[in-house]
Design an enzyme around this catalytic site. Structure first.
Site, PDB file in Angstrom:
ATOM      1  N   ASP A   1       0.861  -1.191   0.000  1.00 50.08           N
ATOM      2  CA  ASP A   1       0.000   0.000   0.000  1.00 50.08           C
ATOM      3  C   ASP A   1       0.891   1.233   0.000  1.00 50.08           C
ATOM      4  O   ASP A   1       0.810   2.087   0.876  1.00 50.08           O
ATOM      5  CB  ASP A   1      -0.923  -0.019   1.214  1.00 50.08           C
ATOM      6  CG  ASP A   1      -2.062   0.978   1.098  1.00 50.08           C
ATOM      7  OD1 ASP A   1      -2.428   1.338  -0.039  1.00 50.08           O
ATOM      8  OD2 ASP A   1      -2.597   1.400   2.137  1.00 50.08           O
TER       9      ASP A   1
ATOM     10  N   ASP B   1       3.212   1.272   8.393  1.00 51.72           N
ATOM     11  CA  ASP B   1       2.010   0.508   8.094  1.00 51.72           C
ATOM     12  C   ASP B   1       2.214  -0.520   6.979  1.00 51.72           C
ATOM     13  O   ASP B   1       1.834  -0.310   5.832  1.00 51.72           O
ATOM     14  CB  ASP B   1       0.849   1.435   7.742  1.00 51.72           C
ATOM     15  CG  ASP B   1      -0.486   0.694   7.769  1.00 51.72           C
ATOM     16  OD1 ASP B   1      -0.501  -0.489   8.139  1.00 51.72           O
ATOM     17  OD2 ASP B   1      -1.505   1.307   7.416  1.00 51.72           O
TER      18      ASP B   1
END
Length: 329
Positions: free
Chosen positions: A204, A221
């Site tokens: 991502d 993340d």
């Protein structure tokens, strides 16, 4: 995916959050700051006589323990090699913990600013960073995480959307036809790419997950990390018209290949991956609509205008997927 619990985080009260942190032998000050996250719940937790920590509480039933731990191991391996990622902290030999019915992990708080991706030197630096991540990512496979491919990011999301009542009746067949046409284009792109190698990715890799300090970039993340083609971690960094994106990609690849050779056939996948993300994103919103945070944050989802815009975007992608690759050496 979590489709059974209408309120997956209903029991995650401030007391539960603080008790979870203190269950690891830490002393929290009592201050909590909710950070921007929809898939999980993430908080900055103030500590007594120590810098704040970041606590991530994982969405119930999304990942298995094994899948979470695979991502933790990858992040720790990156940190061990001084590749600037933010790994989970280890307590009593463990990175994944449980309290009050929730699984969670703690992380150091790492700040930073948005990278200046209009600068060639910044793009090359980010490219070198990604090359180092992918060099390690290619040394082992994930065993418990789904791959990023036309099935998981295309066919499955489309089937989910069409099986429900997410689309207005007057647009459902139009969307179905355009999406099916788009998936045929995706398949052609993957054929032209000739069986690109799948490696462990960030997954991502947009600018919101890339922070910059005076020491350079670091990613946060890795929750969406999975197996997939390397170009998946490159294309989301690009912006502007075709000429600008081509220039940006050339600079990223110049840095990338200092650490890992890039298979140029993967450039055939760039627009296909954009297309798959459109389908996956709509299905992600639909799958999460039972979580009250989603209607509040995405009130426009499901309205006719949203689906009209998706139909237009997919039509544009159908044309783009038939164009030559964005960049060539």
């Amino acid at each position: 995916m979590d489709n059974t619990h209408s309120l997956p985080f209903a029991g995650l009260t401030p007391d539960v959050i603080l008790d979870a942190v203190e269950s690891l032998g830490l002393r929290a000050s009592g201050s909590l700051l909710a950070l921007n996250s929809y898939e999980n719940r993430v908080y900055q937790v103030g500590m007594d006589e120590a810098p704040p920590l970041v606590a991530k509480f994982y969405r119930p039933q999304r990942w298995s323990d094994e899948a979470i731990l695979e991502e933790h191991i990858f992040s720790l391996q990156l940190a061990e090699r001084e590749i600037p990622a933010v790994p989970p902290l280890v307590f009593a030999g463990q990175t994944l913990h449980a309290h009050g019915g929730f699984r969670f992990a703690l992380f150091e708080r790492r700040g930073g600013r948005a990278p200046e991706l209009d600068r060639d030197d910044t793009l090359q630096w980010v490219g070198r960073f990604l090359g180092r991540i992918h060099a390690l990512g290619g040394t082992a496979d994930y065993l418990h995480r789904p791959a990023l491919d036309p099935q998981t990011f295309g066919r499955e999301p489309l089937d989910f959307l069409l099986a429900g009542d997410w689309l207005p009746s007057e647009l459902k067949e139009v969307y179905r036809g355009v999406a099916e046409h788009a998936l045929l284009g995706v398949a052609r792109c993957f054929e032209r790419a000739g069986g690109a190698t799948s490696i462990r990715l960030h997954g991502d890799c947009h600018v919101g997950n890339l922070l910059w300090t005076d020491a350079g970039p670091h990613f946060v993340d890795f929750d969406d990390s999975r197996m997939g083609p390397a170009v998946q971690d490159l294309w989301m960094l690009l912006s502007g018209d075709r000429a600008e994106q081509s220039r940006q990609l050339g600079e990223v690849l110049a840095g990338y290949e200092d650490f890992r050779e890039f298979d140029m056939r993967e450039l055939n996948l760039l627009e296909a991956l954009r297309t798959l993300r459109l389908l996956h994103y709509s299905a992600w919103l639909a799958r999460r609509w039972h979580d009250p945070a989603f209607p509040a944050a995405f009130p426009w989802f499901g309205a006719p205008r949203y689906w009209e815009e998706q139909i237009l975007a997919l039509r544009e992608q159908i044309a783009l997927m038939d164009e030559p690759p964005l960049w060539s050496c």
